[in-house]
Design a protein around this motif. Structure first.
Motif, PDB file in Angstrom:
ATOM      1  N   LEU A  49       0.925  -1.228  -0.033  1.00  0.00           N
ATOM      2  CA  LEU A  49      -0.068  -0.097   0.162  1.00  0.00           C
ATOM      3  C   LEU A  49       1.000   1.221   0.172  1.00  0.00           C
ATOM      4  CD1 LEU A  49      -2.645  -0.717   2.820  1.00  0.00           C
ATOM      5  CD2 LEU A  49      -2.929  -1.395   0.195  1.00  0.00           C
ATOM      6  N   GLU A  50       0.221   2.159  -0.438  1.00  0.00           N
ATOM      7  CA  GLU A  50       0.773   3.421  -0.385  1.00  0.00           C
ATOM      8  C   GLU A  50       0.951   3.664   1.030  1.00  0.00           C
ATOM      9  OE1 GLU A  50      -1.497   6.025  -2.616  1.00  0.00           O
ATOM     10  OE2 GLU A  50      -0.525   5.621  -4.560  1.00  0.00           O
ATOM     11  N   THR A  51       2.232   4.656   1.647  1.00  0.00           N
ATOM     12  CA  THR A  51       2.514   5.188   2.930  1.00  0.00           C
ATOM     13  C   THR A  51       1.375   6.175   3.375  1.00  0.00           C
ATOM     14  OG1 THR A  51       4.954   4.598   2.568  1.00  0.00           O
ATOM     15  CG2 THR A  51       4.106   6.088   4.488  1.00  0.00           C
ATOM     16  N   ARG A  52       0.787   5.910   4.405  1.00  0.00           N
ATOM     17  CA  ARG A  52      -0.119   6.900   4.779  1.00  0.00           C
ATOM     18  C   ARG A  52       0.644   7.774   6.025  1.00  0.00           C
ATOM     19  NH1 ARG A  52      -5.144   5.102   7.821  1.00  0.00           N
ATOM     20  NH2 ARG A  52      -5.740   7.115   7.072  1.00  0.00           N
ATOM     21  N   ALA A  53       0.094   9.134   6.017  1.00  0.00           N
ATOM     22  CA  ALA A  53       0.605   9.926   6.992  1.00  0.00           C
ATOM     23  C   ALA A  53      -0.366  11.215   7.204  1.00  0.00           C
ATOM     24  CB  ALA A  53       1.830  10.781   6.389  1.00  0.00           C
ATOM     25  N   ASP A  54      -0.300  12.101   8.109  1.00  0.00           N
ATOM     26  CA  ASP A  54      -1.436  13.173   8.320  1.00  0.00           C
ATOM     27  C   ASP A  54      -1.296  13.861   6.954  1.00  0.00           C
ATOM     28  OD1 ASP A  54      -1.734  12.283  10.795  1.00  0.00           O
ATOM     29  OD2 ASP A  54      -0.301  13.533  11.628  1.00  0.00           O
ATOM     30  N   ALA A  55      -2.569  14.681   6.901  1.00  0.00           N
ATOM     31  CA  ALA A  55      -2.730  15.075   5.497  1.00  0.00           C
ATOM     32  C   ALA A  55      -1.754  16.272   5.315  1.00  0.00           C
ATOM     33  CB  ALA A  55      -4.184  16.088   5.734  1.00  0.00           C
ATOM     34  N   ALA A  56      -1.231  16.913   6.108  1.00  0.00           N
ATOM     35  CA  ALA A  56      -0.174  17.930   5.829  1.00  0.00           C
ATOM     36  C   ALA A  56       1.292  17.316   5.579  1.00  0.00           C
ATOM     37  CB  ALA A  56       0.213  18.847   7.098  1.00  0.00           C
ATOM     38  N   TYR A  57       1.448  15.990   5.594  1.00  0.00           N
ATOM     39  CA  TYR A  57       2.808  15.095   5.278  1.00  0.00           C
ATOM     40  C   TYR A  57       2.619  14.260   4.196  1.00  0.00           C
ATOM     41  CZ  TYR A  57       3.742  17.306   9.855  1.00  0.00           C
ATOM     42  OH  TYR A  57       3.771  18.193  10.845  1.00  0.00           O
ATOM     43  N   VAL A  58       1.227  13.875   3.910  1.00  0.00           N
ATOM     44  CA  VAL A  58       1.253  12.630   3.017  1.00  0.00           C
ATOM     45  C   VAL A  58       1.726  12.858   1.609  1.00  0.00           C
ATOM     46  CG1 VAL A  58      -0.992  13.529   1.960  1.00  0.00           C
ATOM     47  CG2 VAL A  58      -0.623  10.994   2.075  1.00  0.00           C
ATOM     48  N   ALA A  59       2.105  14.114   1.171  1.00  0.00           N
ATOM     49  CA  ALA A  59       2.658  14.246  -0.070  1.00  0.00           C
ATOM     50  C   ALA A  59       4.155  13.926  -0.208  1.00  0.00           C
ATOM     51  CB  ALA A  59       2.419  15.792  -0.791  1.00  0.00           C
ATOM     52  N   GLN A  60       4.741  14.065   1.006  1.00  0.00           N
ATOM     53  CA  GLN A  60       6.351  13.969   1.059  1.00  0.00           C
ATOM     54  C   GLN A  60       6.496  12.460   1.337  1.00  0.00           C
ATOM     55  OE1 GLN A  60       7.935  16.741   4.059  1.00  0.00           O
ATOM     56  NE2 GLN A  60       6.101  17.529   4.487  1.00  0.00           N
ATOM     57  N   VAL A  61       5.666  11.737   1.988  1.00  0.00           N
ATOM     58  CA  VAL A  61       6.099  10.308   2.067  1.00  0.00           C
ATOM     59  C   VAL A  61       5.362   9.252   1.284  1.00  0.00           C
ATOM     60  CG1 VAL A  61       6.830  10.881   4.380  1.00  0.00           C
ATOM     61  CG2 VAL A  61       4.259  10.150   4.068  1.00  0.00           C
ATOM     62  N   LYS A  62       4.482   9.624   0.134  1.00  0.00           N
ATOM     63  CA  LYS A  62       3.521   8.937  -0.306  1.00  0.00           C
ATOM     64  C   LYS A  62       4.281   7.767  -1.234  1.00  0.00           C
ATOM     65  CE  LYS A  62      -0.632   9.307  -3.428  1.00  0.00           C
ATOM     66  NZ  LYS A  62      -1.578  10.208  -4.191  1.00  0.00           N
ATOM     67  N   ALA A  63       5.652   8.385  -1.716  1.00  0.00           N
ATOM     68  CA  ALA A  63       6.240   7.526  -2.801  1.00  0.00           C
ATOM     69  C   ALA A  63       6.947   6.387  -1.785  1.00  0.00           C
ATOM     70  CB  ALA A  63       7.309   8.197  -3.394  1.00  0.00           C
ATOM     71  N   PHE A  64       6.949   6.347  -0.528  1.00  0.00           N
ATOM     72  CA  PHE A  64       7.916   5.492   0.171  1.00  0.00           C
ATOM     73  C   PHE A  64       7.381   4.191  -0.182  1.00  0.00           C
ATOM     74  CE2 PHE A  64       9.079   3.084   3.899  1.00  0.00           C
ATOM     75  CZ  PHE A  64      10.365   3.595   3.963  1.00  0.00           C
ATOM     76  N   GLY A  65       5.897   3.954  -0.450  1.00  0.00           N
ATOM     77  CA  GLY A  65       5.572   2.528  -0.600  1.00  0.00           C
ATOM     78  C   GLY A  65       5.955   2.020  -1.925  1.00  0.00           C
ATOM     79  N   ASP A  66       6.171   2.883  -3.009  1.00  0.00           N
ATOM     80  CA  ASP A  66       6.714   2.165  -4.035  1.00  0.00           C
ATOM     81  C   ASP A  66       8.205   1.984  -3.933  1.00  0.00           C
ATOM     82  OD1 ASP A  66       4.286   2.420  -5.627  1.00  0.00           O
ATOM     83  OD2 ASP A  66       4.744   4.432  -6.530  1.00  0.00           O
ATOM     84  N   LEU A  67       8.827   2.640  -3.344  1.00  0.00           N
ATOM     85  CA  LEU A  67      10.331   2.463  -2.889  1.00  0.00           C
ATOM     86  C   LEU A  67      10.267   1.179  -2.382  1.00  0.00           C
ATOM     87  CD1 LEU A  67      13.154   3.061  -2.932  1.00  0.00           C
ATOM     88  CD2 LEU A  67      12.612   4.477  -0.701  1.00  0.00           C
ATOM     89  N   LEU A  68       9.499   0.851  -1.171  1.00  0.00           N
ATOM     90  CA  LEU A  68       9.559  -0.382  -0.630  1.00  0.00           C
ATOM     91  C   LEU A  68       8.959  -1.423  -1.334  1.00  0.00           C
ATOM     92  CD1 LEU A  68       9.965  -1.116   2.431  1.00  0.00           C
ATOM     93  CD2 LEU A  68       7.523  -0.733   2.788  1.00  0.00           C
ATOM     94  N   ALA A  69       8.111  -1.221  -2.371  1.00  0.00           N
ATOM     95  CA  ALA A  69       7.703  -2.168  -3.263  1.00  0.00           C
ATOM     96  C   ALA A  69       8.864  -2.681  -4.317  1.00  0.00           C
ATOM     97  CB  ALA A  69       6.503  -2.110  -4.054  1.00  0.00           C
ATOM     98  N   THR A  70       9.621  -1.635  -4.741  1.00  0.00           N
ATOM     99  CA  THR A  70      10.780  -2.068  -5.526  1.00  0.00           C
ATOM    100  C   THR A  70      11.963  -2.934  -4.904  1.00  0.00           C
ATOM    101  OG1 THR A  70      10.145  -0.068  -6.741  1.00  0.00           O
ATOM    102  CG2 THR A  70      12.538  -1.029  -6.998  1.00  0.00           C
ATOM    103  N   ILE A  71      11.985  -2.541  -3.774  1.00  0.00           N
ATOM    104  CA  ILE A  71      13.191  -3.306  -2.750  1.00  0.00           C
ATOM    105  C   ILE A  71      12.871  -4.598  -2.421  1.00  0.00           C
ATOM    106  CG2 ILE A  71      14.289  -3.321  -0.479  1.00  0.00           C
ATOM    107  CD1 ILE A  71      14.271  -0.379  -0.527  1.00  0.00           C
ATOM    108  N   LEU A  72      11.486  -4.700  -2.310  1.00  0.00           N
ATOM    109  CA  LEU A  72      10.934  -6.359  -1.921  1.00  0.00           C
ATOM    110  C   LEU A  72      11.032  -6.802  -3.245  1.00  0.00           C
ATOM    111  CD1 LEU A  72       7.805  -5.386   0.344  1.00  0.00           C
ATOM    112  CD2 LEU A  72      10.122  -6.426   1.000  1.00  0.00           C
ATOM    113  N   GLU A  73      10.868  -6.601  -4.201  1.00  0.00           N
ATOM    114  CA  GLU A  73      10.946  -7.139  -5.759  1.00  0.00           C
ATOM    115  C   GLU A  73      12.215  -7.921  -5.745  1.00  0.00           C
ATOM    116  OE1 GLU A  73       7.577  -5.054  -8.629  1.00  0.00           O
ATOM    117  OE2 GLU A  73       9.476  -4.317  -8.601  1.00  0.00           O
ATOM    118  N   GLN A  74      13.310  -7.227  -5.459  1.00  0.00           N
ATOM    119  CA  GLN A  74      14.732  -7.423  -5.538  1.00  0.00           C
ATOM    120  C   GLN A  74      14.929  -8.470  -4.419  1.00  0.00           C
ATOM    121  OE1 GLN A  74      16.821  -3.782  -5.122  1.00  0.00           O
ATOM    122  NE2 GLN A  74      16.065  -3.068  -7.157  1.00  0.00           N
TER     123      GLN A  74
END
Length: 199
Positions: A49-74
Motif C-alpha cells: 500500500l501507499e504510505t499513509r501520513a497526516d494530511a499535511a505530510y502525505v505528499a512527502q511520504v506517499k512514494a515511500f510505498g513504491d520504494l518499498l515495493a521495488t526493494i521487496l521485488e529485488q
C-alpha cells in the motif's frame, strides 16, 4: 489347398512386417508419445500500500510505498504488487486505497479483491520533530500482523535511506516469503550435487 508361407532365411524380418522383441517383453502398437505436463507453482502475491501520513505530510511520504515495493521485488520471489499500479485497474478497492486502510477487516477486503494473501502497510508520522516510519506485514488468511519494523530519522530522506533495512527486517520475520538469494543458492547447490554424482 493352403500352402504354408515359407520365408527365405536371408529375408529380413522387417520386410515380413515383424519386429524382433526379447522374450517376455510386452509390446504396444500405436501408443501415443507420452506428453510431459509442466506444473507451475503459484507465486505468493503481496500488495504494498501507499504510505499513509497526516494530511499535511502525505505528499512527502506517499512514494515511500513504491520504494518499498521495488526493494521487496529485488529481495523476494513473491509477486509484489504496488498499490499505485492497481488503483486504476480495480475500481472495487480504489476508494479504500485512496482513503487509507488500517483495520484488519478493511485490509482483508482489499486483499480478497486483489487476490493477495499479504499486505504491506506503512505509516509515517512526526514525533518530537523527528520522522517515524512503521511498516507492517498483514496476513489475510490468519487475519494477523505477522511482521513489523520501524525506523526514525530527522528527515524524509533519512527514512528513505533506511528503506532497505526495513524491508530486510520484514522479510527476516516472514519466512513464508522465500528470498531470491536463498532460492538461487539452493538451486545452484542442488545442480552442483547432481553434476558431481556418479553416472
Amino acid at each position: 489347398l493352403v500352402l504354408p508361407l515359407v520365408l527365405p532365411l536371408g529375408l529380413p524380418l522387417a520386410l515380413a512386417g515383424a519386429s524382433p522383441a526379447p522374450a517376455g517383453a510386452v509390446t504396444t502398437t500405436g501408443a501415443p508419445a507420452a506428453t510431459a505436463i509442466a506444473t507451475t507453482t503459484a507465486r505468493t502475491r503481496v500488495l504494498v500500500l501507499e504510505t499513509r501520513a497526516d494530511a499535511a505530510y502525505v505528499a512527502q511520504v506517499k512514494a515511500f510505498g513504491d520504494l518499498l515495493a521495488t526493494i521487496l521485488e529485488q529481495r523476494t520471489s513473491a509477486e509484489i504488487v504496488p498499490a499505485s499500479s492497481v488503483k486504476d485497474r480495480l475500481a472495487v478497492a480504489a476508494d479504500k486505497l485512496s482513503a487509507g486502510c488500517d483495520e484488519a477487516s478493511c485490509m482483508t477486503e482489499i486483499a480478497g479483491a486483489l487476490d493477495a494473501r499479504f499486505i504491506v502497510a506503512s505509516r509515517a508520522s512526526q514525533v518530537g520533530g523527528r520522522w517515524l516510519m512503521r511498516v507492517e506485514l498483514f496476513d489475510s488468511q490468519s487475519l494477523k500482523i505477522v511482521a513489523q519494523a520501524s525506523a526514525m530519522s530527522d528527515s524524509v530522506e533519512g527514512l528513505a535511506a533506511q528503506a532497505e533495512q526495513l524491508a530486510d527486517e520484514i522479510l527476516a520475520k516472514a519466512p513464508m516469503l522465500s528470498s531470491r538469494a536463498s532460492s538461487s543458492s539452493s538451486s545452484s547447490s542442488s545442480s552442483s550435487s547432481s553434476s558431481s554424482s556418479p553416472s
